[in-house]
Design an enzyme around this catalytic site. Structure first.
Site, PDB file in Angstrom:
ATOM      1  CD  GLU A  19       2.118  -2.914   1.759  1.00 50.33           C
ATOM      2  OE1 GLU A  19       2.502  -2.959   0.575  1.00 50.33           O
ATOM      3  OE2 GLU A  19       0.940  -2.679   2.087  1.00 50.33           O
ATOM      4  CB  SER A 147       3.469  -6.194  -0.094  1.00 48.16           C
ATOM      5  OG  SER A 147       3.700  -4.870  -0.504  1.00 48.16           O
ATOM      6  CE1 TYR A 213       7.556  -3.960  -3.323  1.00 51.79           C
ATOM      7  CE2 TYR A 213       6.775  -5.547  -1.721  1.00 51.79           C
ATOM      8  CZ  TYR A 213       6.536  -4.487  -2.546  1.00 51.79           C
ATOM      9  OH  TYR A 213       5.294  -3.936  -2.625  1.00 51.79           O
ATOM     10  NE  ARG A 252       0.534  -3.375  -9.637  1.00 49.05           N
ATOM     11  CZ  ARG A 252       1.018  -3.506  -8.397  1.00 49.05           C
ATOM     12  NH1 ARG A 252       1.906  -2.653  -7.928  1.00 49.05           N
ATOM     13  NH2 ARG A 252       0.591  -4.471  -7.618  1.00 49.05           N
ATOM     14  CG  ASP A 254      -2.087  -6.270  -9.069  1.00 54.07           C
ATOM     15  OD1 ASP A 254      -1.460  -5.613  -9.927  1.00 54.07           O
ATOM     16  OD2 ASP A 254      -1.802  -6.253  -7.858  1.00 54.07           O
ATOM     17  CD  GLU A 267      -4.187  -6.615  -4.500  1.00 56.62           C
ATOM     18  OE1 GLU A 267      -3.916  -5.653  -3.748  1.00 56.62           O
ATOM     19  OE2 GLU A 267      -3.856  -7.785  -4.257  1.00 56.62           O
ATOM     20  CG  ASN A 269      -2.269  -2.691  -6.037  1.00 53.81           C
ATOM     21  OD1 ASN A 269      -2.000  -3.126  -4.928  1.00 53.81           O
ATOM     22  ND2 ASN A 269      -2.562  -3.483  -7.063  1.00 53.81           N
ATOM     23  N   GLY A 273       4.187   0.559  -5.463  1.00 58.29           N
ATOM     24  CA  GLY A 273       5.595   0.823  -5.166  1.00 58.29           C
ATOM     25  C   GLY A 273       6.282   1.608  -6.271  1.00 58.29           C
TER      26      GLY A 273
END
Length: 316
Positions: A19, A147, A213, A252, A254, A267, A269, A273
């Site tokens: 990443e 990602s 992205y 974050r 998800d 998950e 994070n 990003g």
């Protein structure tokens, strides 16, 4: 507070993970935001000699903007701990757990949080038996990757072994879980507060690397469209899940829903990003927080951090 209180700040970006490209974009955006606010910030592309560079640069603080292995998994956090440099985000344990999807889910499951069904997938796994337990379709994914890299959707038994091979290219451990299709949500966390949830609608039905992205047709719904009671339930769930695995500062969580409308944690994070396609800045805007202010608040949280052993060093 005054920008000078932060001292000389290293914005850590790049690194050696898959990443790296996104990390460089995120780091550049953060660097510009800090400088606009008057912070003495310096962009540092991270390599194996990072400890030496931090010492030689006389940095008082680090804004970690590394994604993936070496930056999001507790490695760089351990380096910063050893150097006694305060940093943004989660510590060593929270970062390592957040990167490890399997152990993250095991902790959630042990606490009674909705983590869904999941198993480790091996080359010798019996496809028919596994499908009998988990059903179809399935999501096959590397345990420690971000990602959506290496994630494969499986719709038939004969696809399972090739999916394992693809995921195993990215990590020696591979997990499998049901592919839920009741809606995809994400909840940004900022200093103990859950920001407005975002519902994600990928044009091709899979929120993969391209959709995250590069695609311009991915749709983000904020407000999420959930009834107020369900949205509050989702925010509370995300906060509990983040704290359960040692998440600190910002991050974050998800979440997916099944066809019956039940939430299932995917998950945590710990270093999301911060590009123009990123979700945390999007949620912050919905809460009335601009990008520069968001970056400032993340950095300000590092002022609460005290490196372990600091008192002993001073006494010596």
């Amino acid at each position: 507070m005054n920008a000078s209180e932060f001292g000389r700040v290293a914005v850590l970006m790049g690194g050696w993970s898959s990443e790296r490209e996104i990390s460089l974009q995120s780091g550049a955006a953060v660097l510009q935001a800090l400088r606009r606010r008057g912070v003495d910030a310096h962009g540092i592309e991270v390599g194996r000699e990072i400890a030496q560079r931090l010492v030689e640069g006389d940095f008082q603080r680090a804004f970690v903007m590394l994604h993936g292995r070496g930056g999001e998994d507790g490695v760089i956090q351990g380096v910063l701990e050893a150097l006694g440099i305060p940093y943004t985000g989660s510590g060593v344990l929270g970062s390592a757990l957040g990167m490890d999807k399997l152990r993250c889910k095991q902790i959630w499951q042990s606490l009674g949080l909705p983590a869904g069904r999941f198993e480790l997938l091996r080359e010798e796994s019996d496809p028919d038996a596994l499908i009998g337990r988990l059903g179809l379709p399935l999501a096959v994914k590397p345990v420690r990757e971000g990602s959506s890299i290496g994630v494969v959707r499986v719709q038939r038994a004969e696809q399972l072994l090739p999916a394992w091979r693809e995921a195993a290219r990215h990590d020696r451990q591979v997990m499998v879980e049901p592919w839920l299709e009741g809606g995809e949500y994400t909840v940004a966390i900022l200093n103990g507060e859950a920001l407005p949830p975002i519902r994600i609608e990928a044009a091709r039905g899979f929120y993969d690397y391209h959709a995250k992205y590069r695609a311009e047709d991915t749709r983000y719904h904020c407000p999420s469209g959930l009834p107020p009671q369900q949205e509050e339930e989702l925010r509370d769930l995300a906060l509990r899940a983040f704290e359960a695995v040692g998440g600190l500062g910002w991050g974050r969580v998800d979440v997916l829903r099944d066809r019956e409308g039940r939430f299932c944690l995917m998950e945590s994070n710990t270093l999301p990003g911060m590009t123009d396609h990123s979700l945390v800045p999007m949620a912050a805007r919905a809460a009335g927080i601009g990008f520069d202010e968001l970056v400032w608040r993340i950095l300000a949280h590092s002022l609460e951090y005290r490196p372990r052993g600091e008192m002993d060093v001073h006494r010596a």
